[in-house]
Design a protein around this motif. Structure first.
Motif, mmCIF file in Angstrom:
data_model
loop_
_atom_site.group_PDB
_atom_site.id
_atom_site.type_symbol
_atom_site.label_atom_id
_atom_site.label_comp_id
_atom_site.label_asym_id
_atom_site.label_seq_id
_atom_site.Cartn_x
_atom_site.Cartn_y
_atom_site.Cartn_z
ATOM 1 N N GLY A 142 0.816 -1.209 0.000
ATOM 2 C CA GLY A 142 0.000 0.000 0.000
ATOM 3 C C GLY A 142 0.847 1.255 0.000
ATOM 4 O O GLY A 142 0.617 2.185 -0.773
ATOM 5 N N TRP A 143 1.878 1.308 0.867
ATOM 6 C CA TRP A 143 2.745 2.487 0.916
ATOM 7 C C TRP A 143 3.571 2.628 -0.358
ATOM 8 O O TRP A 143 3.757 3.733 -0.865
ATOM 9 N N PHE A 144 4.082 1.511 -0.864
ATOM 10 C CA PHE A 144 4.895 1.546 -2.082
ATOM 11 C C PHE A 144 4.073 2.066 -3.261
ATOM 12 O O PHE A 144 4.516 2.948 -4.008
ATOM 13 N N THR A 145 2.869 1.532 -3.408
ATOM 14 C CA THR A 145 2.035 1.977 -4.528
ATOM 15 C C THR A 145 1.439 3.360 -4.267
ATOM 16 O O THR A 145 1.084 4.058 -5.217
ATOM 17 N N ALA A 146 1.337 3.763 -2.989
ATOM 18 C CA ALA A 146 0.929 5.144 -2.692
ATOM 19 C C ALA A 146 1.969 6.115 -3.230
ATOM 20 O O ALA A 146 1.634 7.195 -3.746
ATOM 21 N N ALA A 147 3.244 5.740 -3.107
ATOM 22 C CA ALA A 147 4.306 6.570 -3.687
ATOM 23 C C ALA A 147 4.164 6.638 -5.205
ATOM 24 O O ALA A 147 4.403 7.686 -5.820
ATOM 25 N N TYR A 148 3.764 5.508 -5.828
ATOM 26 C CA TYR A 148 3.499 5.525 -7.262
ATOM 27 C C TYR A 148 2.379 6.519 -7.583
ATOM 28 O O TYR A 148 2.473 7.305 -8.531
#
Length: 403
Positions: free
Chosen positions: A142-148
């Motif tokens: 979730g955090w990784f793709t939030a950065a995306y």
């Protein structure tokens, strides 16, 4: 949580922060470059079919290399080198698009750009699956793709501000602004390199996948035969393709209705910002709702709301509201499919499974823009967006039938 996981948690958190920072920089670069690529194609007198072909070229190299790169990411101890290679290719692809004098070279540079994105994404996703405990995968993805999504917010917004309010597609001012935008994207990508050159990756991982090269490899076909896997792959494919189609075809819809690049940048930024919000609350939503239910809702609501935007492209508040709601639910789907795919296979196969997922995504990114551009040739650029919305709905129906 096991003893090893407890002792590794400070290093794992540090690495997760590195992943988030590099993802933000690389995706800001990517999502600045890609919509500006459409404006460059428009300046080169290209239509929907050419835009669809160049969008497909972006996914062509990743389509044939995804599984091999996934295997490499599972075996290598220093996965940061794969991510670093991806960042370098992103910069080279953006530079190639900036310098390309014709459509063919724009397509070739787009293919390099896509390869860079694939390498970075596989490395990042494999890192999360390798180093985070299963109970924290939703948070990590979730955090990784939030950065995306944050990059998908910042990139188009910066591009729109640079391109300005002019509507002449081939004016000297527009052509100059296109070049400036592309070089800013290249610079933004390069800023991520120091974080990956430093050896901040954790020394150990939870499953020792990289330390077990003798383990028999599960084939791609074997991964696809895992119950529910093909369904998860189809959902992932349609969700990602929707992002691509919006990025590539919304500028064409806007040009048709004399809507300025600034407005397009704002609309794409709203979509990205909404996805950031949804991905940050995934751990809380997962605590109250099942992943399959969240994924079905994501597919249905995104399909319905994003289909509204082209109808009202000249009314910023209506189109913006549709992009806000659609972006929120579109943002839920990708990290959910990552977690569902990761937990469906043995820990040592997770890098390969995520690579198969990315291969499926790239297959969609090659085929769907071509199909969408064919629809657009008959219905106009908005037809490409509606076509992809229909696929989201079909995926939701398929998920509902499988319950």
């Amino acid at each position: 949580m096991t003893k090893n996981e407890k002792s590794a948690s400070p290093g794992t958190l540090r690495w997760l922060l590195v992943l988030i920072a590099t993802a933000l920089l690389s995706q800001t670069a990517l999502n600045l470059i890609r919509p500006v690529t459409t404006y460059k194609l428009i300046a080169l007198d290209s239509g929907p079919v050419t835009v669809g072909a160049v969008t497909a070229a972006y996914a062509l190299l990743p389509l044939v290399t995804a599984i091999s790169l996934g295997r490499i990411s599972s075996r290598t101890r220093q996965v940061r080198y794969m991510m670093l290679g991806g960042i370098i290719l992103l910069a080279l692809g953006g530079a190639g698009i900036a310098l390309a004098p014709n459509v063919v070279l724009v397509g070739a540079a787009s293919a390099v750009l896509g390869m860079g994105h694939l390498m970075f994404t596989i490395g990042g996703q494999s890192s999360i699956a390798r180093f985070l405990p299963d109970s924290e995968l939703d948070k990590g993805f979730g955090w990784f793709t939030a950065a995306y999504s944050a990059g998908q917010f910042l990139g188009p917004l910066v591009a729109g501000l640079i391109l300005g309010t002019g509507t002449s597609p081939d004016s000297p001012e527009r052509v100059a602004s296109i070049g400036i935008s592309l070089w800013i994207g290249v610079a933004c990508s390069i800023l991520a390199t120091p974080l990956l050159l430093a050896n901040l990756q954790p020394a150990t991982n939870k499953n020792n996948a990289a330390a077990s090269p003798e383990r028999p490899k599960t084939s791609a076909l074997g991964i696809l035969r895992v119950p529910g896997m093909s369904s998860h792959m189809f959902a992932s494919l349609t969700l990602l393709s929707m992002l691509d189609i919006l990025t590539a075809f919304l500028p064409l819809v806007a040009e048709q209705h004399n809507v300025t690049p600034v407005a397009v940048g704002v609309l794409l930024a709203i979509r990205g910002c909404a996805s950031v919000a949804s991905r940050l609350v995934i751990p809380q939503l997962s605590a109250h709702f099942s992943r399959p239910a969240l994924l079905r809702t994501s597919l249905y609501v995104a399909a319905l709301t994003l289909a509204v935007a082209p109808f009202f492209i000249d009314s910023l508040w209506i189109a913006g509201s549709a992009m806000l709601v659609g972006g929120f639910f579109l943002g839920l789907g990708q990290p959910l499919t990552m977690t569902m795919i990761s937990t469906s296979v043995a820990p040592a196969d997770r890098g390969a499974a995520l690579a198969v997922r990315l291969m499926g995504n790239r297959l969609g990114q090659v085929g769907l823009p071509i199909l969408a551009s064919t629809v657009a040739a008959g219905m106009g650029p908005a037809g490409a967006i509606w076509f992809c919305c229909a696929l989201l709905g079909i995926s939701g129906i398929e998920k509902s039938i499988r319950r």
